[in-house]
Write an enzyme that holds these catalytic residues in place. Structure first.
Site, short mmCIF file in Angstrom:
data_model
loop_
_atom_site.label_atom_id
_atom_site.label_comp_id
_atom_site.label_asym_id
_atom_site.label_seq_id
_atom_site.Cartn_x
_atom_site.Cartn_y
_atom_site.Cartn_z
N LYS A 130 0.85 -1.21 0.00
CA LYS A 130 0.00 0.00 0.00
C LYS A 130 0.88 1.26 0.00
O LYS A 130 0.60 2.21 -0.73
CB LYS A 130 -0.95 -0.02 1.20
CG LYS A 130 -2.07 -1.03 1.03
CD LYS A 130 -2.90 -1.27 2.28
CE LYS A 130 -3.88 -2.43 2.02
NZ LYS A 130 -4.69 -2.81 3.18
N GLN A 167 -4.97 -1.43 9.31
CA GLN A 167 -4.83 -2.76 8.72
C GLN A 167 -5.45 -3.82 9.61
O GLN A 167 -5.20 -3.86 10.81
CB GLN A 167 -3.33 -3.05 8.47
CG GLN A 167 -3.04 -4.33 7.72
CD GLN A 167 -3.56 -4.34 6.28
OE1 GLN A 167 -3.72 -3.30 5.64
NE2 GLN A 167 -3.85 -5.52 5.78
N ASP A 209 -11.27 2.58 3.33
CA ASP A 209 -11.57 1.15 3.18
C ASP A 209 -13.05 0.91 2.88
O ASP A 209 -13.43 -0.18 2.44
CB ASP A 209 -11.22 0.40 4.48
CG ASP A 209 -9.86 -0.28 4.41
OD1 ASP A 209 -9.49 -0.74 3.31
OD2 ASP A 209 -9.19 -0.35 5.45
N1 GUN Z 1 -6.64 -6.79 5.69
C1 GUN Z 1 -6.77 -7.53 4.54
N2 GUN Z 1 -7.34 -6.79 3.58
C2 GUN Z 1 -7.57 -5.57 4.11
C3 GUN Z 1 -8.12 -4.37 3.58
O1 GUN Z 1 -8.55 -4.27 2.44
N3 GUN Z 1 -8.17 -3.31 4.45
C4 GUN Z 1 -7.74 -3.39 5.73
N4 GUN Z 1 -7.84 -2.30 6.50
N5 GUN Z 1 -7.22 -4.49 6.24
C5 GUN Z 1 -7.13 -5.56 5.43
#
Ligand code: GUN
Length: 279
Positions: free
Chosen positions: A52, A96, A119
């Site tokens: 990311k 996350q 998200d």
């Molecule tokens: N953990 C796995 N995929 C994601 C996601 O798309 N967003 C977040 N915040 N955590 C994750």
């Protein structure tokens, strides 16, 4: 031969478009900043967070990393998110998941301001999606809509079947396909005669979490198959929910794993970050 839906290429195309948009914004003195919060050091989360941050750097978005120890309390995390909500220099907040088990994930998600919820997990974002209001949409299903549109696959009037009802993929996918005027069925682990339903789909979205579960008997001739699965097989190889070799000869278009849906999630996260500052 089925059309191979190339998520790597399409996600790159989206990131390149965003990069140009961000450059233009910078010329007008507008910048975009994403706060990325990780608690503990789950190895899979570390890889996701790194990817990311890399995507942010590529597109021209500032990423501010908050790497907190495993022992961080729920109250401490709530306080950090509240600070980030108040911080005008932060446009988007990503915490996350999964969080350590002593922290209530739902509470943390609800603490993030819906205006910074890149998200799309906050109940306000979910509600906005279902009633057709503008708001942030969960990145993986938003990415699937882009895969279909950018591959010239129409959704309107199509029989769309989703296998899986998670809050992150299955449910928002249903809302998005409905918004595109698809006729939507959501199936799940308690669905009876699954293959009877999936084999009527013009567009089948597999988000079950079981390696190579969807075989040719689950799929209609000429269908479009989107594989959201990210599983490890017995040999530790990454594989999807779809048995690609079995299904591919029967369908008109299909996503590979890896290189299908996966890369789209981060591209759409970048889009949501830019969306925070779009007029
Ligand atoms: N953990 C796995 N995929 C994601 C996601 O798309 N967003 C977040 N915040 N955590 C994750």
């Amino acid at each position: 031969m089925a059309q191979l839906i190339d998520g790597k290429r399409i996600s790159q195309e989206i990131k390149d478009e965003l990069k140009i948009e961000v450059q233009k914004m910078e010329e007008q003195g507008i910048s975009v900043c994403l706060a990325v919060v990780q608690v503990g050091n789950d190895p899979a989360s570390t890889v996701y967070v790194r990817n990311k941050k890399k995507a942010c750097a590529y597109v021209g978005i500032e990423s501010r990393a908050y790497e907190l120890p495993e022992e961080t309390t729920e109250e401490e995390l709530v306080r950090l998110v509240e600070e980030l909500n108040q911080d005008a220099s932060v446009n988007g907040i990503l915490v996350q998941l999964p969080l350590p088990s002593h922290i209530d994930e739902d509470r943390i998600i609800r603490t993030i301001s819906p205006d910074k919820d890149v998200d799309g997990f906050h109940p306000v974002s979910v509600g906005r999606l279902w009633i057709g209001e503008k708001g942030f949409v969960s990145c993986t299903p938003a990415g699937i809509i882009q895969l279909l549109k950018r591959s010239g696959i129409g959704i309107e009037g199509k029989n769309c079947v989703i296998a899986g009802r998670s809050n992150i993929v299955g449910k928002p996918m249903a809302a998005l396909l409905l918004r595109e005027n698809g006729t939507v069925t959501v199936t799940h682990s308690r669905t009876k005669n699954l293959s009877e339903i999936t084999s009527k789909a013009d567009i089948l979205i597999a988000a079950i979490g079981k390696a190579r579960f969807i075989t040719a008997e689950y799929v209609k001739d000429g269908a479009v198959v989107i594989d959201v699965g990210m599983n490890r097989d017995e040999e530790g190889h990454l594989c999807g929910d779809v048995d690609f070799e079995d299904v591919e000869p029967k369908v008109s278009a299909i996503t590979p794993v890896p290189g299908g849906v996966g890369p789209m999630t981060i591209a759409m996260l970048m889009n949501n970050c830019v969306e925070t500052v779009r007029c």
